[in-house]
Design a protein around this motif. Structure first.
Motif, PDB file in Angstrom:
ATOM      1  N   ASN A 322      -4.450 -85.793 -66.145  1.00 24.76           N
ATOM      2  CA  ASN A 322      -4.357 -85.748 -64.687  1.00 24.76           C
ATOM      3  C   ASN A 322      -4.769 -84.392 -64.128  1.00 24.76           C
ATOM      4  O   ASN A 322      -5.309 -84.301 -63.025  1.00 24.76           O
ATOM      5  CB  ASN A 322      -2.939 -86.106 -64.246  1.00 24.76           C
ATOM      6  N   LEU A 326      -7.584 -83.912 -61.423  1.00 27.30           N
ATOM      7  CA  LEU A 326      -7.315 -83.133 -60.220  1.00 27.30           C
ATOM      8  C   LEU A 326      -8.323 -81.998 -60.063  1.00 27.30           C
ATOM      9  O   LEU A 326      -8.746 -81.674 -58.948  1.00 27.30           O
ATOM     10  CB  LEU A 326      -5.889 -82.583 -60.279  1.00 27.30           C
ATOM     11  N   LYS A 327      -8.737 -81.405 -61.175  1.00 26.86           N
ATOM     12  CA  LYS A 327      -9.671 -80.279 -61.125  1.00 26.86           C
ATOM     13  C   LYS A 327     -10.994 -80.671 -60.475  1.00 26.86           C
ATOM     14  O   LYS A 327     -11.645 -79.866 -59.818  1.00 26.86           O
ATOM     15  CB  LYS A 327      -9.899 -79.757 -62.545  1.00 26.86           C
ATOM     16  N   ASP A 329     -11.234 -82.685 -58.049  1.00 29.71           N
ATOM     17  CA  ASP A 329     -11.057 -83.000 -56.633  1.00 29.71           C
ATOM     18  C   ASP A 329     -10.773 -81.790 -55.753  1.00 29.71           C
ATOM     19  O   ASP A 329     -10.821 -81.900 -54.527  1.00 29.71           O
ATOM     20  CB  ASP A 329      -9.877 -83.993 -56.474  1.00 29.71           C
ATOM     21  N   ILE A 330     -10.445 -80.641 -56.346  1.00 27.33           N
ATOM     22  CA  ILE A 330     -10.000 -79.517 -55.513  1.00 27.33           C
ATOM     23  C   ILE A 330     -11.159 -78.642 -55.044  1.00 27.33           C
ATOM     24  O   ILE A 330     -10.959 -77.684 -54.305  1.00 27.33           O
ATOM     25  CB  ILE A 330      -8.972 -78.657 -56.263  1.00 27.33           C
ATOM     26  N   LEU A 340      -4.937 -74.331 -62.206  1.00 32.19           N
ATOM     27  CA  LEU A 340      -5.213 -75.483 -63.075  1.00 32.19           C
ATOM     28  C   LEU A 340      -5.654 -75.035 -64.456  1.00 32.19           C
ATOM     29  O   LEU A 340      -5.263 -75.625 -65.471  1.00 32.19           O
ATOM     30  CB  LEU A 340      -6.287 -76.381 -62.450  1.00 32.19           C
TER      31      LEU A 340
END
Length: 806
Positions: A322, A326-327, A329-330, A340
């Motif tokens: 996850n 997430l990486k 998307d940021i 991260l």
């Protein structure tokens, strides 16, 4: 008309019922609910009592029941009169006209009619039954008196050899009460251990053989008293049979024979032999415990650490997967990216710790190959220099003609690095580290003195430091898990235990030499192989992503969701299942799958390895990729990964997953059509179709719906005939795919009704039955298509197109 008068049916019925009651063998009474006088008493009752009907009409129930007075009887029937009870059942005594008594069982109820309500009593004479019960009690009491007054101990066991009776003598002899032994195998209570402390298996018990072998046996044995002491007994064991001759249990007679043994002059010999055997057994046990203590400790903690590593790796997989998602998307938020990256570094450190746990527990999946240790050590030169620092002098000594050994080279590198770092710390960052590799031979004498090593040829790898050394007490603990001499926070205590576990799992041997103030040498003996080391093959990064269909099988929902999302982002079509049974249902449904991606450790009766075998039988050539944080022995045997098994260890990154999946899929023969790609192109006519799928198996229904959504405009789902009827009432689908066997009936009637009432609806039957036989049995015409199970995407598409043809 025959001239005879016709009686009303009701009159005939009443007469007939009255005759039945009159002739009944049971005693039947009707009496008033107001004055309680008898209205009707049938013949059987009158004859038994000795009264005429006229005499009985002057009597009441309590006149016949000497144990009841009027007030007592009225209190008894009050619940019937008040409507609180419908029937009363009780036992009492009736008195005949001649004064004799007999036992009766009474069923009493209040019958309400248009006239006065009447009590109806059905009475059964139970005198003989009561007498039989009394006789049985007398016989039982007499038998109990005999058994409980004899000095012989008597035991009864049933057909399961469970104790059902002990007399008082048996309780006194054994120290147990019947309540403590009842329902338990008698052998487990008083005959479970030999005098020397060894367990006494039931298969060696002479007493137990009387039942299965159907013969009487007798002899002498040693029983165990409740207080733990042993005592000798003489016994006779005989099978018990019922009236048909069937063996139903065992009767055992026993007596304590210590005095008899004394009389025969054998008791002293018995005690001496017993003592000698006990001492011998204890000495043997001490020796065995001394030899096996270390291996038992390693095994027990290894099982624990393996289970911990499995759950830990699953958690790391969820977190790491996850974080990588997430990486993406940021965006370019530098601070978030830094956080991260730190979190991912933590995941990597956790994975290393889990790997060390598995190595110690000898449960990591090894991939051994012929390896030249000399070349491997020289290739680590730069890494060792960076890891140890400039103040550590490193010397490498490789013997001439060094043999190859069969090891996992990655794990050997980890072992060397662990030993080197331990040496650096022992030298306080300054000193000399010597790494030596040479051929070695372990002879029979050395192997005899060291139980965990076999005689033979080995490649010896030694790491020597010039540090502070270790005391003998420290040397005994150095390979124990989590033992460390370093300050808190400076080491996990798993480095040397990991080395020990890896070498043992490889089939090798570890020897440590150390002296305080003089340094330490750790020697690893790795099994020799005569196979040649394969030349290294440059490995280019595989092309990432694709459009194939992947079935993900994982019982941990969060782990499964992460894997599904990662594969979905790579472009793959992803199906998922929470266990092997659900996964097999998807395979059996006919859905074509290009890759089965399954966890090794799965709940349920169907194991992952069996799932892979069955899936390949259904879809030959199917690629299978296993994943696990703890492989147990499912795909790892003798410490090695099984042949032709592909494993992606948890936790894995998105790049590792993408690379492994792509390489497996690309390993198929070039030019061969992938099972999940299909060959039939879409048609515009299907884009406006609303399809109703009627299938009770949710996994199959979802998979079929996912395939159909690639071609049809809209998909509706029903799991039963009732759900389908509700949808057909509210909707007007253009096409129906129906399974025939459903939980609330067969779909044939629904299909035939729709063919009559909705001729425009196109119908497809999904069935595993023979197509021609199915059409002939139900007289289907060309308006009904048959989708043969198991089916794939191509078959589904072809069937949909055929149903659309005018």
């Amino acid at each position: 008309m025959n001239g005879k008068a016709q009686r009303p049916a009701s009159q005939m019925t009443s007469e007939r019922l009255g005759q039945i009651v009159e002739d009944s063998s049971a005693e039947t009474y009707l009496f008033s609910s107001t004055d309680f006088r008898f209205v009707l008493v049938n013949r059987g009752a009158r004859e038994n009592l000795g009264y005429s009907l006229e005499e009985l009409e002057q009597l009441t129930p309590w006149d016949l029941k000497p144990s009841f007075k009027r007030e007592t009887f009225l209190g008894l029937v009050a619940p019937l009169l008040e409507g609180r009870r419908e029937v009363l059942s009780f036992e009492t005594v009736h008195r005949r006209k001649d004064g004799s008594l007999y036992d009766v069982s009474v069923q009493l109820q209040l019958v309400r009619t248009d006239e006065e309500p009447l009590f109806f009593a059905a009475i059964r004479d139970v005198t003989e039954q009561k007498q039989t019960e009394r006789d049985l009690k007398r016989v039982t009491a007499r038998l109990d008196a005999i058994l409980n007054n004899t000095t012989m101990s008597v035991f009864l066991m049933d057909d399961r050899q469970h104790c059902v009776f002990m007399n008082k003598a048996a309780e006194q002899m054994t120290g147990y009460t019947l309540a403590e032994t009842q329902g338990r195998p008698l052998h487990d209570v008083i005959h479970h251990t030999y005098p020397d402390g060894r367990p006494f298996p039931l298969s060696e018990c002479e007493i137990d053989r009387a039942f299965p072998d159907n013969y009487q046996t007798q002899g002498e044995e040693v029983f165990v008293h409740k207080d733990g002491s042993f005592y000798p007994v003489g016994f006779t064991a005989s099978p018990m049979r019922d009236e048909t001759g069937k063996i139903v249990g065992t009767v055992i007679e026993a007596r304590e024979i210590s005095e008899e043994l004394k009389a025969r002059g054998a008791l002293n010999a018995f005690n001496e032999a017993l003592q000698a055997r006990v001492e011998q057994a204890l000495e043997e046990r001490r020796q065995i415990e001394s030899q096996l203590l270390q291996s038992q400790k390693m095994e027990a903690v290894g099982q624990l650490t393996g289970g911990i590593a499995h759950d830990f790796n699953n958690l790391l997989q969820v977190i790491g997967g996850n974080l990588e998602l997430l990486k993406r998307d940021i965006g370019t938020d530098e601070r978030a990216q830094t956080c991260l990256n730190h979190a991912l570094e933590g995941v990597e450190r956790g994975a290393k710790l889990a790997s060390q746990l598995l190595a110690f527990g000898r449960q990591q999946p090894l991939q051994p190959k012929p390896t030249h240790i000399g070349r491997l050590v020289r290739g680590m030169s730069d890494m060792l220099t960076r890891s140890l620092g400039e103040r550590i002098e490193i010397e490498t000594v490789v013997g001439a003609g060094l043999w190859n050994c069969l090891v996992d080279p990655v794990q050997v590198e980890n072992a060397i690095l662990n030993l080197a770092i331990n040496g650096r710390d022992a030298m306080d960052g300054e000193g000399k580290l010597t790494i030596e590799a040479g051929n070695a031979f372990v002879d029979d004498r050395y192997a005899a003195d060291n139980e965990d090593v076999r005689a033979g040829q080995y490649v010896m790898l030694a790491v020597t430091d010039t540090g502070r050394g270790m005391s003998p007490d420290l040397q005994k603990k150095v390979f124990d898990p989590f033992f460390t001499t370093k300050a808190p926070g400076q080491g996990t205590g798993l480095g040397l235990s990991m080395v020990y576990g890896f070498v043992k799992q490889t089939g090798g041997h570890v020897k440590l030499y150390s002296e305080e103030g003089q340094g330490t040498t750790v020697r690893l003996y790795l099994p020799r192989t005569r196979a040649e080391e394969a030349a290294p093959v440059p490995r280019a990064l595989a092309t990432l992503g694709g459009t194939e269909t992947i079935l993900v099988v994982e019982d941990e929902q969060t782990v499964r969701s992460t894997a599904v999302e990662m594969l979905g982002e790579l472009g793959y079509k992803v199906l998922e299942a929470g266990n092997a049974e659900d996964a097999m249902a998807v395979i059996n449904s006919g859905v074509a799958v290009d890759l089965l991606f399954t966890d090794v450790v799965m709940p349920g009766k169907l194991r992952s390895v069996e799932l892979a075998r069955l899936a390949r039988e259904k879809q030959p050539g199917l690629n299978v990729l296993f994943t696990s944080g703890y492989t147990e022995n499912a795909i790892v045997h003798s410490g090695r990964l099984d042949h032709d098994v592909e494993l992606l260890s948890k936790p894995y990154s998105r790049e590792q997953l993408a690379d492994k999946v792509r390489r497996l899929l690309d390993s198929a023969v070039d030019g061969a059509q992938k099972p999940g790609q299909g060959a039939v192109s879409g048609q515009a006519s299907l884009q406006h179709v609303t399809l109703l799928i009627l299938e009770d198996e949710a996994i199959i229904r979802k998979a079929l719906a996912q395939m159909a959504k690639d071609w049809v405009g809209r998909v509706l789902e029903a799991g039963s005939l009732a759900e389908a009827a509700a949808i057909l009432t509210a909707e007007s689908p253009d096409m129906l795919i129906a399974d025939l066997t459903l939980p609330d009936g067969s779909a044939i009637e629904l299909v035939n009704t729709l063919r009559r009432e909705r001729p425009a609806l196109r119908i497809i039957i999904a069935s595993g039955a023979d197509r021609d036989a199915l059409i002939a049995e139900h007289a289907f015409d060309d308006s009904v298509q048959v989708l043969q199970k198991p089916y794939d995407q191509t078959m589904v598409k072809q069937c949909l197109l055929a149903a659309c043809d005018p």
